[in-house]
Enzyme design. Sequence first.
Site, PDB file in Angstrom:
ATOM      1  N   GLY A  36       0.820  -1.194   0.000  1.00  6.91           N
ATOM      2  CA  GLY A  36       0.000   0.000   0.000  1.00  6.91           C
ATOM      3  C   GLY A  36       0.858   1.249   0.000  1.00  6.91           C
ATOM      4  O   GLY A  36       2.044   1.223  -0.392  1.00  6.91           O
ATOM      5  N   ARG A  81       1.192  -2.537  12.824  1.00  8.86           N
ATOM      6  CA  ARG A  81       0.416  -2.907  14.006  1.00  8.86           C
ATOM      7  C   ARG A  81       1.182  -3.983  14.773  1.00  8.86           C
ATOM      8  O   ARG A  81       1.695  -4.935  14.202  1.00  8.86           O
ATOM      9  CB  ARG A  81      -0.975  -3.429  13.620  1.00  8.86           C
ATOM     10  CG  ARG A  81      -1.964  -2.327  13.246  1.00  8.86           C
ATOM     11  CD  ARG A  81      -2.355  -1.504  14.471  1.00  8.86           C
ATOM     12  NE  ARG A  81      -3.378  -0.511  14.186  1.00  8.86           N
ATOM     13  CZ  ARG A  81      -3.166   0.761  13.894  1.00  8.86           C
ATOM     14  NH1 ARG A  81      -1.909   1.185  13.797  1.00  8.86           N
ATOM     15  NH2 ARG A  81      -4.151   1.594  13.694  1.00  8.86           N
ATOM     16  N   GLU A 132      -0.147  -1.433  24.104  1.00  5.21           N
ATOM     17  CA  GLU A 132       0.415  -0.076  24.124  1.00  5.21           C
ATOM     18  C   GLU A 132      -0.289   0.801  25.154  1.00  5.21           C
ATOM     19  O   GLU A 132      -1.511   0.669  25.321  1.00  5.21           O
ATOM     20  CB  GLU A 132       0.316   0.556  22.732  1.00  5.21           C
ATOM     21  CG  GLU A 132       1.166  -0.175  21.700  1.00  5.21           C
ATOM     22  CD  GLU A 132       1.107   0.429  20.305  1.00  5.21           C
ATOM     23  OE1 GLU A 132       2.078   0.300  19.551  1.00  5.21           O
ATOM     24  OE2 GLU A 132       0.075   1.047  19.963  1.00  5.21           O
ATOM     25  N   HIS A 179       5.260   4.278  18.980  1.00  8.75           N
ATOM     26  CA  HIS A 179       4.165   4.487  18.030  1.00  8.75           C
ATOM     27  C   HIS A 179       4.175   5.930  17.496  1.00  8.75           C
ATOM     28  O   HIS A 179       3.163   6.634  17.515  1.00  8.75           O
ATOM     29  CB  HIS A 179       2.818   4.186  18.693  1.00  8.75           C
ATOM     30  CG  HIS A 179       1.746   3.819  17.707  1.00  8.75           C
ATOM     31  ND1 HIS A 179       0.879   2.776  17.905  1.00  8.75           N
ATOM     32  CD2 HIS A 179       1.398   4.354  16.512  1.00  8.75           C
ATOM     33  CE1 HIS A 179       0.024   2.685  16.893  1.00  8.75           C
ATOM     34  NE2 HIS A 179       0.334   3.630  16.026  1.00  8.75           N
TER      35      HIS A 179
END
Length: 324
Positions: A154, A241, A270, A289
């Site tokens: 992607g 992820r 997280e 993140h």
Amino acid sequence: MGKQQKVLFLPDPKMRQPWQNDVVAAVGTRHDMRIFDYAAPMQPQFAGAQVVIDFGGSMGTRAMADAAASVKLWQILGTGFDHFDLPYWQEKGIVVANCPGTFTAIPLAECAMMFMLLLARRWRPSQISLQNQVMCLPMGEELGGRHLVLVGFGASARELARRARGFGMKISAIDVRDISAKEQQDFGLEFAGKPSDLDQLVRECDYLSLHLHLNNETRHIIDGPRLKLMNPTSCLINVARGELVDETALYSALAEKRLAGAGLDVFGNEPVDPASPLLMLANVVATPHIAGVTTTASRRRAGCAAENVDRISEGLEPLYRVDQ
């Protein structure tokens, strides 16, 4: 310009800026913009709201969906919606859209590239040498000629391919869709395949970078058996992820030197525990993140949300629906 909409923004109390200011600036005075107050009664704040902008898709609750009787669009200010209760919103008949990967593709690719460079130059051991006044160690590697495998092709994977190509890397990619011949040429792919090719590419790669949404099919796509297929000189990169990877199996592979290293921006739980065994390993580089957390990405996402508010005001179909 269509009819002014009543817009309610659900901020993350721990991460208000610059996201909140960027959303307010993007929506501007064209619409009636309100910031949700978590300390105030919920129902009155939702009364008459026509668009809800939900930070990351993680602020909305079922009670909010129940109160959203007048809402025409629930706009997620983020890409992934694996932590969003989409089936419940679908049951309520609420249109849901996100800000797809194109809006954060560049920072994700840059973060993945950073991880590869840090691992190649053995960043954490180098810092030990620096503190102990050890010169010219550790010995690093160059990225030129190394084989990068992109799992998912992607937006972020394509941006990483652009950058890796500049470093002289060999690049392969797999995706559930057909990767066209033109894409292969434009992005310098030596091989383009399907998920059925993953095991073979895992055996051949120097760097394996994940660019997938999390769902039932992709959860733990990198598990113990797949990690055993990787060479002891290979590295895993994950800016997508955390649950794409079996972290227990990853720790074992890294600790036992069956894998050279890992660059991790995301984790299964997280915020990650600072005492996580993964973070104790010298062959792991990690960030909290932040791959998609840049000032430019914030403005892009805010602009995406604002465009959809305008489209609702004009009676148009919102872009990037995820509820269909």
